[in-house]
Design a protein around this motif. Structure first.
Motif, PDB file in Angstrom:
ATOM      1  N   LEU A 164      39.525  36.989  41.396  1.00 51.47           N
ATOM      2  CA  LEU A 164      40.671  37.369  40.573  1.00 51.47           C
ATOM      3  C   LEU A 164      39.824  38.040  39.516  1.00 51.47           C
ATOM      4  O   LEU A 164      40.558  39.003  38.715  1.00 51.47           O
ATOM      5  CB  LEU A 164      41.428  36.218  40.255  1.00 51.47           C
ATOM      6  CG  LEU A 164      42.333  35.456  41.218  1.00 51.47           C
ATOM      7  CD1 LEU A 164      43.144  34.276  40.736  1.00 51.47           C
ATOM      8  CD2 LEU A 164      43.222  36.449  41.855  1.00 51.47           C
ATOM      9  N   SER A 197      40.474  41.879  38.696  1.00 56.13           N
ATOM     10  CA  SER A 197      41.721  42.322  37.584  1.00 56.13           C
ATOM     11  C   SER A 197      41.792  43.437  37.095  1.00 56.13           C
ATOM     12  O   SER A 197      41.012  44.195  36.873  1.00 56.13           O
ATOM     13  CB  SER A 197      40.897  41.471  36.439  1.00 56.13           C
ATOM     14  OG  SER A 197      41.985  41.350  35.316  1.00 56.13           O
ATOM     15  N   PRO A 217      49.598  42.187  39.452  1.00 58.73           N
ATOM     16  CA  PRO A 217      49.597  40.747  38.616  1.00 58.73           C
ATOM     17  C   PRO A 217      50.288  39.845  39.323  1.00 58.73           C
ATOM     18  O   PRO A 217      49.732  38.832  39.583  1.00 58.73           O
ATOM     19  CB  PRO A 217      50.184  41.162  37.080  1.00 58.73           C
ATOM     20  CG  PRO A 217      49.994  42.579  36.979  1.00 58.73           C
ATOM     21  CD  PRO A 217      50.269  43.266  38.316  1.00 58.73           C
ATOM     22  N   SER A 225      47.982  38.618  42.079  1.00 60.38           N
ATOM     23  CA  SER A 225      47.051  37.741  41.443  1.00 60.38           C
ATOM     24  C   SER A 225      47.684  36.335  41.443  1.00 60.38           C
ATOM     25  O   SER A 225      46.983  35.208  41.406  1.00 60.38           O
ATOM     26  CB  SER A 225      46.464  38.243  39.897  1.00 60.38           C
ATOM     27  OG  SER A 225      45.859  39.254  40.117  1.00 60.38           O
ATOM     28  N   SER A 263      46.373  38.682  35.296  1.00 65.63           N
ATOM     29  CA  SER A 263      45.177  38.373  36.470  1.00 65.63           C
ATOM     30  C   SER A 263      44.146  37.792  35.602  1.00 65.63           C
ATOM     31  O   SER A 263      43.838  36.772  36.325  1.00 65.63           O
ATOM     32  CB  SER A 263      44.969  39.745  37.126  1.00 65.63           C
ATOM     33  OG  SER A 263      45.752  40.332  37.778  1.00 65.63           O
ATOM     34  N   TYR A 282      45.168  33.788  35.448  1.00 61.96           N
ATOM     35  CA  TYR A 282      45.195  33.039  36.538  1.00 61.96           C
ATOM     36  C   TYR A 282      43.472  32.959  37.008  1.00 61.96           C
ATOM     37  O   TYR A 282      42.976  32.046  37.610  1.00 61.96           O
ATOM     38  CB  TYR A 282      45.853  33.825  37.733  1.00 61.96           C
ATOM     39  CG  TYR A 282      47.050  33.246  37.898  1.00 61.96           C
ATOM     40  CD1 TYR A 282      47.429  31.980  38.575  1.00 61.96           C
ATOM     41  CD2 TYR A 282      47.931  33.866  37.075  1.00 61.96           C
ATOM     42  CE1 TYR A 282      48.898  31.720  38.700  1.00 61.96           C
ATOM     43  CE2 TYR A 282      49.388  33.167  36.973  1.00 61.96           C
ATOM     44  CZ  TYR A 282      49.594  32.127  37.985  1.00 61.96           C
ATOM     45  OH  TYR A 282      51.113  31.969  37.875  1.00 61.96           O
ATOM     46  N   SER A 283      42.588  33.683  36.639  1.00 56.74           N
ATOM     47  CA  SER A 283      41.381  33.693  36.816  1.00 56.74           C
ATOM     48  C   SER A 283      40.673  32.755  36.090  1.00 56.74           C
ATOM     49  O   SER A 283      40.073  31.734  36.578  1.00 56.74           O
ATOM     50  CB  SER A 283      40.392  35.190  36.398  1.00 56.74           C
ATOM     51  OG  SER A 283      38.947  35.093  36.528  1.00 56.74           O
TER      52      SER A 283
END
Length: 640
Positions: A21, A25, A30, A33, A124, A127-128
């Motif tokens: 992710l 990115s 999005p 992700s 993104s 979430y990473s």
């Protein structure tokens, strides 16, 4: 023997998600992700639950205590013949329990964030960072040695910094991230010194060896002392300092309220249910050492926990920011857990405090995550954190209202909700060990019920505020996690924790002490009743009371000016009285000396640079002059 080798995937999958992710990115949609991150955490959660089932329930009859299992192990750095840093996975009751807690709350946050963070330009990236945090926290709890724990401990700090500072365009968010990072770094310095001292004395980083009740370190102790105190006591106190920083114990608590600048799902994941309990987990992991060789350090743990629980509860009564009330509530509940460890014995029913601490850690993760996610749904609906600008929201947010009420009843210790069972065991452990701390926690129980229902009545009852737009319930991606966590808050109290998580791995029979439990419930109900009178309907009582008790109210509202004390010490003393004179000395003495040497060198160079002019007649003149001078000198000394 069950093969647990698959457990390496539990921390590995979030790490792969972080890389995937993070590197992609901006290159994928999005929402994709979010789906990838949520699906990956779903797999990790299933693996964690399967591990817990296999470990706790799929065992041979009469197997006795829960053994420590190391399904993966490799030597990473070889320091000496005895001392080396390993990487691996350790499965025992508390690490398996923590895997379930982390993955459950993390999965709920992933699902919730699909709605809460929708449309955010850094979706993104968010979430990473969540995946990085999950990887760091899972790596911390399954660590088979204290050095691996320290590595992931620092990664958790980095993850926290990234998520608190997620809204990096807001100066307050950047400041909060730096504050959290700096305060926890000071605490982690103590942690590192404690680790090095402990490893020097014991010759190992390994948890199994360090905490073996029959091991040489525990049975023989050590003759090393410093300032009349055992070196092991110093080491374990410093290690607790690291835990106190991560768990926001007084006086290292100042970063937690400001950390609410991060997105609300981050508050639920990191600053309510998982990261802040890392300090409790650390003390629990080394509990045999604390109990057998450093009981004085364990006493420090108990009193710091007791004071923090009362201190934070009092402050929570006067705060108006909904997330800050919950932040101080978290500090108070973590104090409960620390106190339980501090008053605990070892083995069987003597280890009630240890079991109660882990039990409350588990139940607290569920109801506090529910409270924060519920707060996020409220903020999402009315676009403000200030509960004085809220009121009457039960009509607009029915699901949020019911689930939030369940969480409030749970944290207040009202039966049959889970908080009653875990908090009751902490009170019983304190009653049997330290009556002073027991009565402190009785008071905290009443204060907790008061400030939580102060929040509840202000938000959902009270005066119906004129909103700029009609509030509405959150989407299903946000309400489903609320309902799941509400069910967990209602029923996790019935888990037979004394059969699963104990100080020496041996189950014992748990009995409810009604002489302790009934007054505790009555105190909690009294706190709720007081909040009902003050806040269910708009009255002048709170304002009149605040005016009457203006000084105590002002001190509590301003968090007893601890932040101002830190600022005074850092700015007026360290910066102005220490750093500024050092900087002056550096500029005017050290730098000036170097500049003077350079000036003298340049001046001398200017005077003699003609000697290297490249003109032969000058070289000839100097050569002949030198010969004449040497000749006269030789003749002078020859005839005298």
């Amino acid at each position: 023997m069950i093969d647990f080798s698959f457990t390496i995937l539990i921390p590995l999958i979030p790490f792969i998600l972080f890389l995937l992710l993070g590197l992609t990115s901006g290159k994928m949609k999005p929402v994709l992700s979010g789906y990838i991150g949520t699906l990956g955490l779903s797999v990790v959660t299933v693996l964690s639950y399967f591990t817990a089932y296999q470990y706790f329930f799929n065992r041979e009859a009469g197997a006795g205590v829960f053994e420590k299992i190391i399904p993966f192990h490799t030597v990473w750095i070889h320091l000496t013949e005895k001392l080396h840093v390993d990487l691996g996975i350790l499965l025992d009751p508390i690490s398996v329990m923590m895997m379930v807690v982390i993955t459950t709350v993390s999965l709920m946050v992933h699902i919730y964030s699909m709605g809460y963070m929708k449309g955010d330009k850094g979706f993104s990236r968010f979430y990473s960072f969540l995946s990085l945090f999950s990887f760091s926290m899972l790596g911390l709890v399954v660590a088979p040695n204290i050095f691996q724990m320290y590595i992931f401990w620092e990664l958790v700090g980095v993850s926290s910094y990234l998520l608190i500072s997620y809204y990096y365009e807001k100066p307050s968010a950047v400041s909060a991230g730096k504050k959290a990072f700096i305060v926890t770094r000071f605490a982690d310095l103590g942690f590192l010194v404690g680790i090095l001292t402990l490893s020097y004395i014991s010759g190992t980083f390994d948890f199994v060896t360090l905490t073996d009740p029959q091991g040489a370190l525990i049975t023989q102790g050590t003759s090393l002392t410093f300032m009349g105190i055992s070196a092991l006591t110093w080491a374990l106190t410093l290690i607790f300092m690291g835990g106190a920083g991560k768990s926001a114990m007084f006086p290292l608590h100042i970063w937690l309220p400001d950390a609410m600048e991060g997105p609300t799902p981050v508050s639920a994941l990191i600053h309510a249910a998982t990261m802040v309990v890392a300090g409790v987990y650390l003390v629990a992991r080394l509990f045999p050492l604390y109990f057998f060789v450093a009981p004085d350090a364990l006493t420090i743990v108990a009193y710091v926990g007791g004071f923090t629980s009362l201190f934070a509860a009092v402050i929570a009564c006067t705060q108006t920011d909904i997330k800050r009330v919950l932040a101080f509530s978290t500090m108070s509940q973590i104090g409960y857990m620390m106190l339980a460890l501090g008053v605990s014995g070892y083995g069987g029913e003597h280890g009630l405090g240890y079991m109660a601490s882990m039990f409350h850690l588990f139940t607290h993760a569920m109801f506090k995550a529910l409270l924060f996610l519920g707060a996020g749904a409220i903020i999402h609906a009315v676009h403000t954190n200030n509960m004085n600008e809220m009121g009457g929201l039960r009509k607009y947010l029915p699901i949020t209202h019911i689930t939030f009420l369940i969480a409030c009843l749970t944290i207040s210790g009202i039966p049959p909700f889970s908080g009653f069972f875990s908090k009751d065991e902490i009170l019983v452990a304190a009653f049997e060990s330290n009556r002073f701390l027991f009565f402190v926690e009785y008071a905290v129980a009443g204060i907790t019920a008061f400030y939580m229902f102060r929040l509840y009545f202000n938000v959902f009852w009270g005066k119906s505020t004129h909103y700029h737009h009609t509030p509405h319930e959150s989407p299903f991606t946000m309400t489903i996690p609320l309902m799941v966590l509400a069910l967990a808050s209602m029923f996790t109290g019935f888990i037979p924790f004394s059969d699963l998580v104990t100080s020496n791995g041996e189950a014992f029979t748990l009995h409810t002490n009604w002489l302790v439990a009934i007054p505790s419930v009555l105190i909690g109900m009294a706190g709720i009743a007081l909040a009902w009178v003050f806040y269910k309907k708009e009255t002048a009582i709170p304002d009149q009371l605040a005016t009457t008790l203006s000084s105590p109210y002002k001190w509590s509202f301003n968090k007893f000016y601890i932040d101002e004390v830190y600022l005074f010490v850092t700015k007026k003393i360290i910066f102005d009285r220490v750093s500024e004179p050092i900087a002056w000395f550096d500029r005017h003495v050290v730098d000036a000396s170097m500049n003077r040497i350079a000036w003298v060198t340049n001046l001398a160079s200017d005077q003699i640079k003609g000697l290297q002019s490249g003109q032969l007649q000058k070289y000839g003149f100097i050569f002949i002059s030198g010969v004449i001078i040497l000749t006269f000198t030789f003749v002078y000394f020859l005839f005298n």
